[in-house]
Design a protein around this motif. Sequence first.
Motif, mmCIF file in Angstrom:
data_model
loop_
_atom_site.group_PDB
_atom_site.id
_atom_site.type_symbol
_atom_site.label_atom_id
_atom_site.label_comp_id
_atom_site.label_asym_id
_atom_site.label_seq_id
_atom_site.Cartn_x
_atom_site.Cartn_y
_atom_site.Cartn_z
ATOM 1 N N MET A 121 0.813 -1.224 0.000
ATOM 2 C CA MET A 121 0.000 0.000 0.000
ATOM 3 C C MET A 121 0.844 1.270 0.000
ATOM 4 S SD MET A 121 -3.056 -1.004 -0.333
ATOM 5 C CE MET A 121 -3.839 0.599 -0.147
ATOM 6 N N GLY A 122 2.067 1.183 0.508
ATOM 7 C CA GLY A 122 2.942 2.351 0.505
ATOM 8 C C GLY A 122 3.007 3.047 1.847
ATOM 9 N N GLY A 123 4.109 3.742 2.079
ATOM 10 C CA GLY A 123 4.359 4.357 3.380
ATOM 11 C C GLY A 123 3.426 5.489 3.742
ATOM 12 N N GLN A 124 2.711 6.047 2.755
ATOM 13 C CA GLN A 124 1.813 7.163 3.045
ATOM 14 C C GLN A 124 0.463 6.690 3.593
ATOM 15 O OE1 GLN A 124 2.408 5.910 0.137
ATOM 16 N NE2 GLN A 124 0.477 5.707 -0.976
ATOM 17 N N VAL A 125 0.218 5.396 3.571
ATOM 18 C CA VAL A 125 -1.055 4.840 4.025
ATOM 19 C C VAL A 125 -0.902 4.319 5.453
ATOM 20 C CG1 VAL A 125 -2.806 3.070 3.623
ATOM 21 C CG2 VAL A 125 -1.728 4.226 1.685
ATOM 22 N N GLU A 126 -1.797 4.752 6.342
ATOM 23 C CA GLU A 126 -1.769 4.321 7.741
ATOM 24 C C GLU A 126 -2.591 3.048 7.913
ATOM 25 O OE1 GLU A 126 -0.028 5.714 10.101
ATOM 26 O OE2 GLU A 126 0.658 7.448 8.936
ATOM 27 N N LEU A 127 -2.078 2.113 8.720
ATOM 28 C CA LEU A 127 -2.772 0.867 8.999
ATOM 29 C C LEU A 127 -3.307 0.881 10.426
ATOM 30 C CD1 LEU A 127 -0.372 -1.797 7.423
ATOM 31 C CD2 LEU A 127 -2.115 -0.386 6.313
ATOM 32 N N VAL A 128 -4.562 0.486 10.591
ATOM 33 C CA VAL A 128 -5.205 0.438 11.907
ATOM 34 C C VAL A 128 -5.376 -1.017 12.315
ATOM 35 C CG1 VAL A 128 -7.303 0.942 13.221
ATOM 36 C CG2 VAL A 128 -6.408 2.624 11.583
ATOM 37 N N ASP A 129 -4.800 -1.378 13.446
ATOM 38 C CA ASP A 129 -4.866 -2.738 13.984
ATOM 39 C C ASP A 129 -6.094 -2.835 14.885
ATOM 40 O OD1 ASP A 129 -4.584 -5.030 15.582
ATOM 41 O OD2 ASP A 129 -2.403 -4.893 15.618
ATOM 42 N N SER A 130 -7.140 -3.507 14.408
ATOM 43 C CA SER A 130 -8.410 -3.541 15.141
ATOM 44 C C SER A 130 -8.267 -4.204 16.506
ATOM 45 C CB SER A 130 -9.476 -4.265 14.316
ATOM 46 O OG SER A 130 -9.067 -5.580 13.994
ATOM 47 N N GLY A 131 -7.483 -5.272 16.600
ATOM 48 C CA GLY A 131 -7.322 -5.965 17.869
ATOM 49 C C GLY A 131 -6.588 -5.148 18.899
ATOM 50 N N CYS A 132 -5.537 -4.466 18.465
ATOM 51 C CA CYS A 132 -4.762 -3.622 19.377
ATOM 52 C C CYS A 132 -5.614 -2.471 19.898
ATOM 53 C CB CYS A 132 -3.519 -3.101 18.668
ATOM 54 S SG CYS A 132 -2.427 -2.126 19.724
ATOM 55 N N GLU A 133 -6.399 -1.868 19.015
ATOM 56 C CA GLU A 133 -7.265 -0.769 19.436
ATOM 57 C C GLU A 133 -8.290 -1.254 20.462
ATOM 58 O OE1 GLU A 133 -6.813 2.323 18.727
ATOM 59 O OE2 GLU A 133 -5.224 1.985 17.254
ATOM 60 N N MET A 134 -8.827 -2.467 20.277
ATOM 61 C CA MET A 134 -9.775 -3.002 21.254
ATOM 62 C C MET A 134 -9.109 -3.232 22.605
ATOM 63 S SD MET A 134 -11.931 -6.591 21.299
ATOM 64 C CE MET A 134 -10.431 -7.557 21.221
ATOM 65 N N ALA A 135 -7.894 -3.761 22.612
ATOM 66 C CA ALA A 135 -7.193 -4.027 23.865
ATOM 67 C C ALA A 135 -7.005 -2.745 24.671
ATOM 68 C CB ALA A 135 -5.843 -4.693 23.582
ATOM 69 N N VAL A 136 -6.646 -1.668 23.988
ATOM 70 C CA VAL A 136 -6.473 -0.377 24.672
ATOM 71 C C VAL A 136 -7.801 0.117 25.214
ATOM 72 C CG1 VAL A 136 -5.830 2.034 24.347
ATOM 73 C CG2 VAL A 136 -4.449 0.218 23.299
ATOM 74 N N ARG A 137 -8.861 0.038 24.403
ATOM 75 C CA ARG A 137 -10.196 0.470 24.847
ATOM 76 C C ARG A 137 -10.653 -0.348 26.058
ATOM 77 N NH1 ARG A 137 -15.396 1.540 22.622
ATOM 78 N NH2 ARG A 137 -14.441 3.004 21.165
ATOM 79 N N ALA A 138 -10.459 -1.658 25.998
ATOM 80 C CA ALA A 138 -10.896 -2.530 27.091
ATOM 81 C C ALA A 138 -10.146 -2.213 28.380
ATOM 82 C CB ALA A 138 -10.695 -3.988 26.705
ATOM 83 N N ALA A 139 -8.853 -1.947 28.275
ATOM 84 C CA ALA A 139 -8.065 -1.627 29.464
ATOM 85 C C ALA A 139 -8.594 -0.376 30.159
ATOM 86 C CB ALA A 139 -6.596 -1.449 29.081
ATOM 87 N N VAL A 140 -8.905 0.648 29.377
ATOM 88 C CA VAL A 140 -9.432 1.896 29.950
ATOM 89 C C VAL A 140 -10.792 1.657 30.582
ATOM 90 C CG1 VAL A 140 -10.256 4.216 29.395
ATOM 91 C CG2 VAL A 140 -8.136 3.370 28.371
ATOM 92 N N ALA A 141 -11.661 0.944 29.886
ATOM 93 C CA ALA A 141 -13.018 0.703 30.378
ATOM 94 C C ALA A 141 -13.017 -0.143 31.643
ATOM 95 C CB ALA A 141 -13.853 0.032 29.294
ATOM 96 N N MET A 142 -12.180 -1.157 31.708
ATOM 97 C CA MET A 142 -12.126 -1.994 32.911
ATOM 98 C C MET A 142 -11.547 -1.236 34.098
ATOM 99 S SD MET A 142 -11.322 -5.896 31.697
ATOM 100 C CE MET A 142 -10.003 -5.529 30.552
ATOM 101 N N ASP A 143 -10.599 -0.370 33.823
ATOM 102 C CA ASP A 143 -10.061 0.477 34.897
ATOM 103 C C ASP A 143 -11.148 1.382 35.452
ATOM 104 O OD1 ASP A 143 -8.251 1.681 36.620
ATOM 105 O OD2 ASP A 143 -7.542 3.107 35.114
ATOM 106 N N GLU A 144 -11.936 1.992 34.568
ATOM 107 C CA GLU A 144 -13.021 2.874 35.001
ATOM 108 C C GLU A 144 -14.069 2.128 35.822
ATOM 109 O OE1 GLU A 144 -12.854 5.998 31.218
ATOM 110 O OE2 GLU A 144 -14.361 4.408 31.274
ATOM 111 N N ARG A 145 -14.248 0.839 35.544
ATOM 112 C CA ARG A 145 -15.250 0.048 36.246
ATOM 113 C C ARG A 145 -14.693 -0.692 37.455
ATOM 114 N NH1 ARG A 145 -18.712 -2.656 31.200
ATOM 115 N NH2 ARG A 145 -18.533 -0.859 29.805
ATOM 116 N N GLY A 146 -13.439 -0.457 37.794
ATOM 117 C CA GLY A 146 -12.836 -1.114 38.936
ATOM 118 C C GLY A 146 -12.605 -2.598 38.739
ATOM 119 N N LEU A 147 -12.370 -3.018 37.508
ATOM 120 C CA LEU A 147 -12.242 -4.443 37.203
ATOM 121 C C LEU A 147 -10.798 -4.920 37.071
ATOM 122 C CD1 LEU A 147 -15.111 -4.935 34.575
ATOM 123 C CD2 LEU A 147 -15.069 -5.709 36.952
ATOM 124 N N LEU A 148 -9.826 -4.044 37.250
ATOM 125 C CA LEU A 148 -8.439 -4.462 37.093
ATOM 126 C C LEU A 148 -7.910 -5.087 38.379
ATOM 127 C CD1 LEU A 148 -6.875 -1.559 35.003
ATOM 128 C CD2 LEU A 148 -7.952 -3.674 34.218
#
Length: 271
Positions: free
Chosen positions: A200-227
């Motif tokens: 695709m070339g260096g000018q195109v950004e790639l989004v890793d769906s699994g990595c983004e979910m892991a970050v979202r889940a970590a924040v949400a579980m912290d907010e809910r006191g689940l860590l």
Amino acid sequence: MDNRPIGVFDSGLGGLTVIRALERTLPHEDLIYFGDTGRVPYGTKGNDTIVKYSEQIVRFLRGFDVKAILIACNTVSSVAFEEVCAQAGVPVFGVVEPAVEAAVRTTRGGEILVLGTSATVRSGAYEQAIHRYLPDAGVRSRACPLFVPLVENGHFAAGDQLAELAAHEYLDSFIGQGVDTVILGCTHYPILRSLIAKIMGGQVELVDSGCEMAVRAAVAMDERGLLTDREEPGRQNFYVSDYSEDFTRLAGVLLEHSLAGYVEKTNIEKY
């Protein structure tokens, strides 16, 4: 504070990219991983079958008293997310919304390409979610049905000719067409990230769906006191529906540590 484990599941090896992200973001958490290696791939199956498989896996994971479930599978997140949420009894995190939010933040011109399984593309889940944020976005989708079996069979090393042929088949028509952001809409696909980026070339950004979910889940579980409040490294247990030495070997390559003694086969059909 909650010391129960986190459940993660996928159709096979791909969800290990989420495990790798969780090792970085939540290193003290215990993780239970299920890979449905006996029934992979999900992307070529009908919606009713995908829902059935997902419900069986949720029942399996609930047996470990998990505190949250991460659907490390774009196909399930696209087709069966509501069914999983209804059955789980704990917070559930999918990959679609976190990936879309990251893509919307990343895109410069609103031209986004979604790569996914046939079922994910057929569902239209990514297109619908992107247009909620960017109504005028130009969204294109491409089903890449060979990527999952290639990864599952170890065809992801640099220079692998089969992987390169498949990637060119799927991607060449989008080169130079204004795409500036690509969503890797299957957790197997980041394993082929360097190949996709090269084409695709260096000018195109790639989004890793699994990595983004892991970050979202970590924040949400912290907010809910689940860590957890433990300070020692978390434990990991891996379960599959069809055990093979290849799974252990390839998983060790992907996670960069040995899985010897940690992988157990289970009869998922009984759940």
